[in-house]
Design a protein around this motif. Structure first.
Motif, short mmCIF file in Angstrom:
data_model
loop_
_atom_site.label_atom_id
_atom_site.label_comp_id
_atom_site.label_asym_id
_atom_site.label_seq_id
_atom_site.Cartn_x
_atom_site.Cartn_y
_atom_site.Cartn_z
N GLY A 44 0.85 -1.11 0.15
CA GLY A 44 -0.03 0.04 -0.16
C GLY A 44 0.88 1.14 -0.11
N SER A 54 -9.70 -2.61 5.51
CA SER A 54 -9.67 -3.23 3.96
C SER A 54 -8.12 -3.71 3.75
CB SER A 54 -10.17 -2.28 3.15
OG SER A 54 -9.58 -2.62 1.82
N ALA A 55 -7.23 -2.94 4.07
CA ALA A 55 -5.76 -3.36 3.85
C ALA A 55 -5.60 -4.65 4.91
CB ALA A 55 -4.71 -2.19 4.30
N THR A 107 -1.31 2.99 2.28
CA THR A 107 -2.64 2.64 2.54
C THR A 107 -2.77 1.89 4.04
OG1 THR A 107 -2.67 0.94 1.35
CG2 THR A 107 -3.45 2.97 0.37
N THR A 108 -3.86 2.15 4.94
CA THR A 108 -4.10 1.43 5.99
C THR A 108 -5.42 1.07 6.28
OG1 THR A 108 -4.19 3.33 7.39
CG2 THR A 108 -2.03 2.44 7.15
N VAL A 144 -2.48 -3.65 -4.89
CA VAL A 144 -2.59 -2.56 -3.92
C VAL A 144 -3.72 -3.17 -2.75
CG1 VAL A 144 -3.10 -0.21 -3.68
CG2 VAL A 144 -2.24 -0.86 -5.97
N VAL A 145 -3.19 -2.78 -1.64
CA VAL A 145 -4.09 -3.19 -0.58
C VAL A 145 -4.54 -1.90 -0.05
CG1 VAL A 145 -2.86 -5.48 -0.12
CG2 VAL A 145 -2.32 -3.42 1.05
N GLY A 146 -5.73 -1.83 0.57
CA GLY A 146 -6.30 -0.75 1.54
C GLY A 146 -7.01 0.24 0.73
N ASP A 147 -7.75 1.03 1.71
CA ASP A 147 -8.44 2.21 0.88
C ASP A 147 -8.23 3.39 1.63
OD1 ASP A 147 -9.73 1.43 3.24
OD2 ASP A 147 -11.65 1.18 2.37
N LYS A 148 -7.91 3.49 2.86
CA LYS A 148 -7.48 4.86 3.62
C LYS A 148 -6.08 5.03 3.36
CE LYS A 148 -7.37 6.38 8.32
NZ LYS A 148 -7.47 6.16 9.66
N VAL A 149 -5.90 6.34 3.43
CA VAL A 149 -4.26 6.63 3.31
C VAL A 149 -3.80 7.38 4.47
CG1 VAL A 149 -2.53 8.04 1.87
CG2 VAL A 149 -4.51 6.97 0.64
N LYS A 183 -7.36 -7.70 3.19
CA LYS A 183 -6.60 -8.19 1.89
C LYS A 183 -5.22 -8.92 2.25
CE LYS A 183 -7.73 -7.68 -1.57
NZ LYS A 183 -8.63 -8.73 -2.43
#
Length: 249
Positions: A120, A154-155, A150-151, A138-143, A158
């Motif tokens: 991420g 979701s990260a 990304t954390t 790519v993992v995650g959605d929150k930066v 995955k």
């Protein structure tokens, strides 16, 4: 501490960890939060750091306003990267965290390598996507803006689905008693998930970060398979780590 000494200390902490937090600086230097805020403001006005709410960020990852070559101990990190990529073989699944040493490793990947990289780290992703033969996940959605990674749930979810061959960790601090430690809850949780999802864990750290620690534990020393620094593996500072069972490169 005099102002010049305080500001030099702040910049050194940024060089090592890419971010600083007001509360920690107050404790470390024995000064008030107002003093820390003034120091950060002056350093920001001088173009030496990026002031954010509650602390400051290094210039290392800011590729918009500054040249991306502003990396502390870059030559040492290149040496570490060159050692690290020798562990990567074709068809491996590789998890990588964030950090400037990870970024240098991404730049050193040989063009003929065929592997899958899962991360991420936004700076590393920018390099991975230019590689002709590796697959990128790519993992995650929150930066996490401070760590440029990304954390979040979701990260973590995955990563838990992965059975990686190697996990490369950019490291803030490592010592014999506490293992790898960090100062960011989200990054710590991410690194823990990466270690759990990998057959082997590789710690990348410039020697200046050896025998130091932060507030939050990532993992015990026994969970680390490889420790890579810029030093010769036989260097005296590395001998206790080798004696503890870590393979030192």
């Amino acid at each position: 501490m005099l102002k010049k000494e305080r500001q030099a200390y702040i910049l050194h902490r940024l060089d090592l960890h890419n971010k600083v937090v007001n509360a920690s600086l107050c404790t470390d230097m024995g000064v008030s939060e107002d003093t820390v805020r003034r120091d950060l403001y002056e350093l920001s006005q001088a173009g030496k750091l990026i002031k954010v709410h509650g602390g400051a960020l290094s210039l290392a990852f800011n590729e918009v306003k500054f040249e991306p070559t502003v990396v502390y101990s870059q030559s040492k990190k290149v040496t570490i990267a060159e050692k690290a990529i020798r562990l990567i073989q074709n068809n491996m699944y590789v998890l990588t965290s964030g950090g400037t040493t990870i970024l240098e490793m991404a730049k050193q990947l040989p063009p003929q390598l065929r592997a899958t990289f899962i991360t991420g780290s936004i700076p590393a992703l920018n390099v991975y996507i230019t590689h002709p033969n590796i697959n990128v996940v790519v993992v995650g959605d929150k930066v996490n803006k401070a760590a440029r990674i990304t954390t979040g749930a979701s990260a973590l979810s995955k990563i838990q689905e992965v059975n990686a061959d190697l996990c490369f960790l950019g490291t803030n601090a490592i010592d014999l008693q506490r293992g790898i430690t960090d100062n960011d809850w989200e990054v710590v949780e991410l690194k823990k998930a990466m270690i759990a999802a990998s057959a082997k864990t590789v710690c990348l750290a410039i020697s200046e970060k050896l025998n130091s620690f932060e507030a939050l534990q990532v993992c015990a020393l026994k969970q680390i398979d490889y420790l890579i620094t810029e030093l010769d593996p036989d260097h005296e500072i590395l001998r206790p780590y080798a004696a503890a069972g870590v393979t030192v490169l």
